[in-house]
Write a protein that holds these residues in place. Structure first.
Motif: not given
Length: 463
Positions: A374-376, A404-415
């Motif tokens: 999922y991360y890339l 790469m980091v922008a894509f991966m973070l775009g699929g994560t949420l704070p918490g």
């Protein structure tokens, strides 16, 4: 007239209160919560009793009503319990689950379902039938990025948000730190040894313990008890399986010794949802066998540096470490060696879905996987078959790292999602974590509802 949300909660005894608190934070205190579980003691939907009753009555020629042949094949293959049985028994269990879960959905008529990410055939059938009925399935799982989590059904990437430049900077600085380790990994050699003994001590009585728990007629088909019994039997050992390996100067000398290129192969936790459900490449499901076959395939052309997952030291099938050590092109690194040190040492990295693949790609190393982690984005990693080609030595630019980091973070949420059964409503810190998660999930739902205004869920009032 607007109505409050009707939410189906999939819970287990150790996370019941946590999931209830999270659901109220997402959907409001006035939401109607329906609680379902294969654990009879906490099931309020009738699922547990229905599974047992239907399983006992199913005829050999019964047909599936909602699941297609490809779906039943895939669900069976990916479930660590179903695939351990003969096909007839697995089919009966799946037929019972389909009917019992359909009945639960008929009665609850939920607008959404809140659950952990899928890790069993029970949850898989729930998600499949929810999709057929247009019910939002919200599966949650921790992320390897600190203080973040993901919303996903089967491990797939879900675009969640636009990420700020400041957040990219912070994550990039953290992830490229040579000493970086995700929160969920044990952090020292001493902790690894303690973890090894802990795993062994916990597993030692499990086959008998869960067999006894399943003697209760109401818990005979309890997935967690049955799967735990089956897996514990497979990995049972009369003594902890320690693992030594190369480290320090001995490991560093590998590069100067000549011979085939070095490929880093970090072992993942198995059996685990990250392999069973997150991998598009189902060859990895028979994890230990596939790792050995991959190493043997390249005996003359590649040397594989294998490192055990720090959280799983010693918890493999008996003899696996010895079989690895017998392979002439397999170098076993000490579990205490930092993964990033091995990324630097080697010319390429092979993963199923493990986060080491992202950490390696971020450092410009070629990463090989057919699992679509999922991360890339799709196509960013090389197929396993490309291992037979020359291993490229390409540098990575700062712009590529940030993308790469922008894509991966775009699929994560704070918490922060505490997924170890230790969450307590009495802890102010834990309640804050839950509230932050609820806010993040609510933001996704609000965004999606705004994009599709004419849906039953979007017309409900937010509390």
């Amino acid at each position: 007239m607007n109505r409050t949300a009707s939410i189906l909660l999939y819970v287990r005894p150790w996370n019941k209160t946590q999931m209830q608190h999270l659901a109220c934070g997402i959907f409001g205190a006035g939401a109607t919560l329906h609680q379902t579980s294969e654990h009879a003691s906490i099931d309020k939907s009738g699922l547990s009793a229905a599974l047992t009753a239907i399983f006992g009555k199913i005829k050999p020629d019964a047909s599936f009503r909602h699941l297609s042949a490809p779906e039943t094949t895939d669900i069976t293959l990916r479930c660590r319990l179903l695939r351990s049985f003969d096909p007839a028994t697995a089919r009966r269990l799946l037929l019972a689950a389909e009917q019992a879960i359909s009945d639960v959905l008929d009665k609850a008529r939920p607008d959404a379902m809140l659950s952990l990410t899928i890790d069993s055939y029970i949850m898989d059938v729930f998600a499949t039938l929810c999709a057929q009925r247009g019910i939002r399935f919200i599966g949650i799982v921790p992320s390897f990025v600190k203080e973040h989590f993901r919303v996903t059904t089967r491990g797939e990437y879900v675009p969640c948000r636009t990420v700020s430049e400041a957040e990219i900077d912070k994550a990039l600085a953290n992830l490229t730190n040579q000493d970086y380790r995700p929160d969920f990994l044990v952090q020292s050699e001493h902790e690894m040894r303690r973890q090894m003994w802990r795993l062994w001590l916990r597993n030692f009585p499990k086959p008998l313990w869960f067999a006894l728990k399943r003697m209760n007629p109401s818990e005979r088909l309890n997935y967690h008890y049955w799967a735990s019994q089956v897996v514990a039997q497979r990995y049972w050992s009369p003594w902890p399986q320690s693992l030594d390996g190369l480290s320090g100067p001995a490991l560093a000398r590998l590069q100067g010794e000549g011979g085939p290129p070095l490929v880093y192969l970090p072992l993942q936790m198995s059996p685990e949802a990250t392999i069973d459900y997150w991998s598009h490449d189902t060859r990895w499901i028979a994890y230990e066998e596939f790792v050995l076959s991959l190493i043997r395939q390249y005996r003359k052309t590649r040397r594989f540096v294998v490192k055990e997952h720090p959280n799983l030291l010693g918890f493999r099938s008996r003899g696996f470490y010895k079989r690895l050590a017998k392979e002439p092109n397999c170098v076993i690194a000490s579990p205490k060696v930092a993964s990033n040190d091995l990324v630097e040492l080697c010319d390429g990295v092979v993963v199923c879905t493990g986060s080491a693949g992202f950490e390696a790609a971020l450092r410009g190393k070629p990463v090989y996987s057919d699992s679509n982690p999922y991360y890339l984005p799709l196509g960013a990693l090389r197929p396993l078959a490309a291992l037979q080609d020359d291993l490229p030595k390409a540098a990575i630019t700062p712009e590529q790292q940030r993308a790469m980091v922008a894509f991966m973070l775009g699929g994560t949420l704070p918490g922060r999602f505490l997924n170890n059964g230790r969450w307590s409503v009495e802890s102010e810190e834990h309640r804050v974590w839950s509230a932050r998660m609820a806010q993040s999930i609510r933001s996704i739902l609000d965004r999606d509802h705004a994009a599709t205004a004419d849906t039953p869920f979007s017309r409900m009032s937010s509390q």
